[in-house]
Design an enzyme around this catalytic site. Structure first.
Site, PDB file in Angstrom:
ATOM      1  N   LYS A  48     -13.419   0.120 -28.319  1.00 52.51           N
ATOM      2  CA  LYS A  48     -14.682  -0.118 -27.904  1.00 52.51           C
ATOM      3  C   LYS A  48     -15.135  -0.222 -26.409  1.00 52.51           C
ATOM      4  CE  LYS A  48     -15.059  -5.037 -28.403  1.00 52.51           C
ATOM      5  NZ  LYS A  48     -14.865  -6.220 -29.366  1.00 52.51           N
ATOM      6  N   TYR A  49     -14.182  -0.455 -25.572  1.00 51.64           N
ATOM      7  CA  TYR A  49     -14.384  -0.595 -24.218  1.00 51.64           C
ATOM      8  C   TYR A  49     -13.643   0.315 -23.283  1.00 51.64           C
ATOM      9  CZ  TYR A  49     -15.341  -5.461 -24.931  1.00 51.64           C
ATOM     10  OH  TYR A  49     -16.145  -6.627 -25.352  1.00 51.64           O
ATOM     11  N   ASP A  58       0.729  -1.188  -0.088  1.00 51.33           N
ATOM     12  CA  ASP A  58       0.121  -0.335  -0.134  1.00 51.33           C
ATOM     13  C   ASP A  58       0.859   1.297   0.135  1.00 51.33           C
ATOM     14  OD1 ASP A  58      -2.133  -1.950   0.048  1.00 51.33           O
ATOM     15  OD2 ASP A  58      -2.637  -1.227   2.247  1.00 51.33           O
TER      16      ASP A  58
END
Ligand code: FBP
Length: 698
Positions: free
Chosen positions: A270-271, A227
């Site tokens: 397209k995504y 993290d």
């Protein structure tokens, strides 16, 4: 005649077949033999520890009370010692018994901490024993350990994960567990115990150091967590530990995958790829991924919390009031910001892209944070006052909601009971069940909210999809048609582009053409052209225009991805291999130097390797009081992304450029995959490189 089984056995015995089926790949073999460089302090036969002055810490009163024997520990530096006195030489080389344990989530490089400690200890005295406690702190509490051998160490050198001795999240947080740990230390005859973990585990290390001081068992912490929220500065901002280990490898792993998605979406056009990236509350990993990939939109939780809606404030000021809801970003507003980016990109023909969302984003959205805090307290208090557990007593969502409803009723009857009122209950009941379930999920043993289990990205994108539908109905969300393409398509069908242009498009003079917002369906397109006189009643829309109109109508397609566990298990980068090996060497030097309640660290990580300096950092003075499980507890403070840091300011300054809502190429950057090479821009976190310029921005 040979049977099929015999043929298969013979085939499996072939050298090449054996080689390719071996569980250790050629790459891993190369990894295992990689020799990390060592800091100058470790280039001789002996090291020594000296106190370093000049660092200032504000000591918390409660930490002074609870950790009296380690609160005044100094910062220590490890030096190369070329001519040790005879008694020091003997002390250095005495036979020792040392225990090591991993705590919390895995992070690439952990095995090298063991390798560094093992190599240094064996060099000093081959009769020293190192025990690896199994399954995390449970191994310490229950006394389960293995003796670490050279074969084990060699098998795991420079490889990812914590597979050698495993890990766990148990907290040594009760008198009973401390007592059991003490018994384990005595049973194994430990001189020292090394705890490799994050903020909570290093907090544990400090408490154990205090508890075991009379037994003469030293406890040393090691800063681990992908993290990146375990960083240490003194109270005047001097950096002692710029980054925990594992962060670089995880970020590079995520960035390499997300970089591939950038390539995919700009090829297939397209995504929208929506990537949730681990990191618990802090957005350090998302920030590093943004720097590494230049994804179109990256949201940094800490930045959202800082958001002020100036328009709302102005409106309230005119009315002579203050609008407190203007501070901090709401989920609704965030979804509008995302929609704006999507719509603007679509207008220049890019109905695709990549969005990075930190897993802890919800913590920075006021309305959700309030729920998280309230539910943490409710669950914590329930567990504290009952002998059972909230989640065991209320296994189903309906049971939990019912309990909350009862609390809301109680708030109506008792004025002093305010933790969950009817308004909270009503708002909570407006949330979709999968999200309610997420917010009510079981907290870990440290009372942490399980961000990784909540489908934050789906919550946000649900709102985005709804709003995009509305924008589509209003004709605001359209794909821009390249002018050249329009002209060719029209001419191919014998139509004059110049004639039709103004009828069709609201921005006829631009490079990317947008159909008039009133044209939102075949029917409205036809009607509009008739109304404008470009088409006669009963005349069909020409096929070329039909084709262009279809092309301009967006479909919003999302692919969801979660990057987290894969990064924790990734092999370490050269940076993390070297960092962790030197941390292991540092641990041994601190043990020899008699330290306890110290955290091993390497200073100057942001600079090149030649500037690295091994340190021991006192843990107790870093503690502060924080609310955990509804109560104030002494813990190490987590570092969040500093919105004034150069790394964040760079991302902010580049936001518009990387959104690339303009004609032309995207700005995607392709990060190299993880390798042991240390000669690229990525040889250390880009966040650290940029943050080393903080003086330039003052
Ligand atoms: P640590 O803080 O223990 O290093 O763990 C980090 C982390 O990977 C977070 O990014 C994530 O939220 C959490 O662990 C997931 O926890 P779990 O392993 O319990 O699913």
């Amino acid at each position: 005649m040979e049977s099929q089984d015999e043929r298969i056995s013979a085939f499996l015995e072939k050298n090449e077949v054996k080689r390719v089926l071996d569980k250790i790949s050629e790459e891993t073999r190369i990894r295992m033999s990689f020799k990390p460089e060592v800091c100058e302090a470790f280039t001789g036969k002996y090291t020594a520890v000296r106190n370093v002055s000049g660092f200032k810490f504000y000591k918390n009163k409660e930490a002074e009370r609870q950790l009296p024997d380690i609160i005044d520990n100094p910062v220590q530096q490890i030096y190369r010692e070329d001519s040790p006195a005879e008694d020091y030489r003997q002390k250095y080389c005495q036979k020792r018994t040392i225990g090591i344990v991993f705590s919390g989530g895995p992070a690439p490089g952990g095995h090298n901490v063991i390798a560094g400690l093992f190599d240094a200890a064996m060099r000093a005295n081959p009769e020293t024993t190192i025990y690896g406690f199994l399954m995390g702190p449970d191994g310490v509490i229950e006394g389960e350990a293995v003796k670490i051998t050279r074969e084990m160490v060699d098998r795991y050198r420079n490889t990812g994960g914590f597979s050698m001795i495993k890990t766990g999240r148990t907290k040594i947080d009760s008198k009973e567990k401390v007592e059991l740990s003490r018994e384990t230390c005595a049973r194994y005859g430990l001189d020292a115990l090394v705890i490799v973990g994050g903020d909570d585990s290093n907090t544990n290390a400090a408490f154990l150091a205090q508890a075991l001081i009379e037994d003469g068992v030293q406890v040393i912490g090691v800063p681990k967590t992908i993290d990146g929220d375990l960083q240490v500065r003194d109270d005047e901002g001097r950096v002692l530990c710029a980054m925990s280990f594992g962060f670089h490898s995880a970020a590079r792993g995520f960035a390499s995958q997300i970089g591939n998605l950038c390539t995919d979406c700009s090829s297939d056009v397209k995504y929208w790829h929506v990537c949730k990236v681990m990191g618990r509350v802090a957005s350090h990993l998302a920030l590093e991924v943004a720097l590494q990939t230049h994804a179109n939109m990256t949201f940094i939780g800490e930045d959202l919390a800082d958001y002020v809606d100036k328009k709302r404030l102005e409106e309230a000021e005119k009315k002579g009031t203050v609008d407190y809801t203007a501070y901090g970003m709401t989920l609704r507003h965030l979804s509008r910001v995302i929609c704006d980016g999507i719509v603007r990109r679509a207008a220049v023909g890019k109905n695709y892209g990549v969005i990075v969302i930190p897993e802890g984003l919800l913590e920075f959205i006021n309305e959700i944070q309030v729920f998280i805090i309230k539910l943490n307290t409710i669950i914590g208090e329930y567990n504290h006052t009952h002998d059972t557990d909230f989640h065991t007593d209320f296994p189903l969502l309906e049971d939990k909601l019912d309990y909350l409803r009862r609390l809301a009723r109680r708030s109506r009857e008792e004025a002093s009971f305010s933790i969950w009122n009817t308004r909270d209950d009503d708002l909570f009941n407006d949330i979709p069940p999968f999200f309610q379930e997420g917010l009510l999920m079981e907290r870990d043993s440290h009372g942490n909210f399980p961000f990784s289990q909540v489908e934050t990205e789906r919550v946000v994108m649900g709102l985005v999809t709804d709003y995009l539908d509305r924008l589509m109905e209003q004709g605001q969300y359209k794909i821009g048609i390249q002018k050249e393409y329009y002209e060719q398509t029209m001419k191919r069908d014998g139509l004059d582009p110049e004639y039709y242009g103004p009828f069709l498009f609201g921005n006829w003079k631009e490079d990317y053409l947008l159909f008039h917002s009133s044209m939102i369906s075949h029917k409205t397109l036809t009607n509009e052209l008739i109304r404008q006189g470009a088409l006669l009643e009963n005349e069909q829309v020409p096929p070329a225009i039909e084709k262009l109109f279809k092309k301009s109508t967006p479909k919003f397609k999302v692919q969801y991805h979660f990057y987290g566990y894969d990064g924790r298990g990734s092999d370490p980068t050269s940076f993390d291999c070297t960092y962790t090996y030197n941390l292991g060497l540092t641990v041994f030097s601190l043990i020899v130097g008699g330290a306890t309640g110290q955290m091993a660290a390497i200073k100057n990580l942001e600079k090149g390797f030649s500037s690295w300096v091994p340190l021991g950092i006192p843990i107790a003075p870093l503690m502060h009081l924080e609310e955990r499980k509804g109560r104030l507890e002494l813990v190490l403070e987590r570092s969040l992304v500093d919105v004034n840091s150069p790394a964040f300011l760079a991302v902010k300054a580049k936001r518009e450029e990387w959104l690339a809502a303009r004609p032309g190429e995207d700005c995607y950057r392709k990060p190299a995959p993880i390798s042991l090479s240390s000669e690229t821009d990525e040889d250390r976190p880009l966040t650290l490189i940029l943050n080393s310029y903080s003086e330039d921005l003052k």
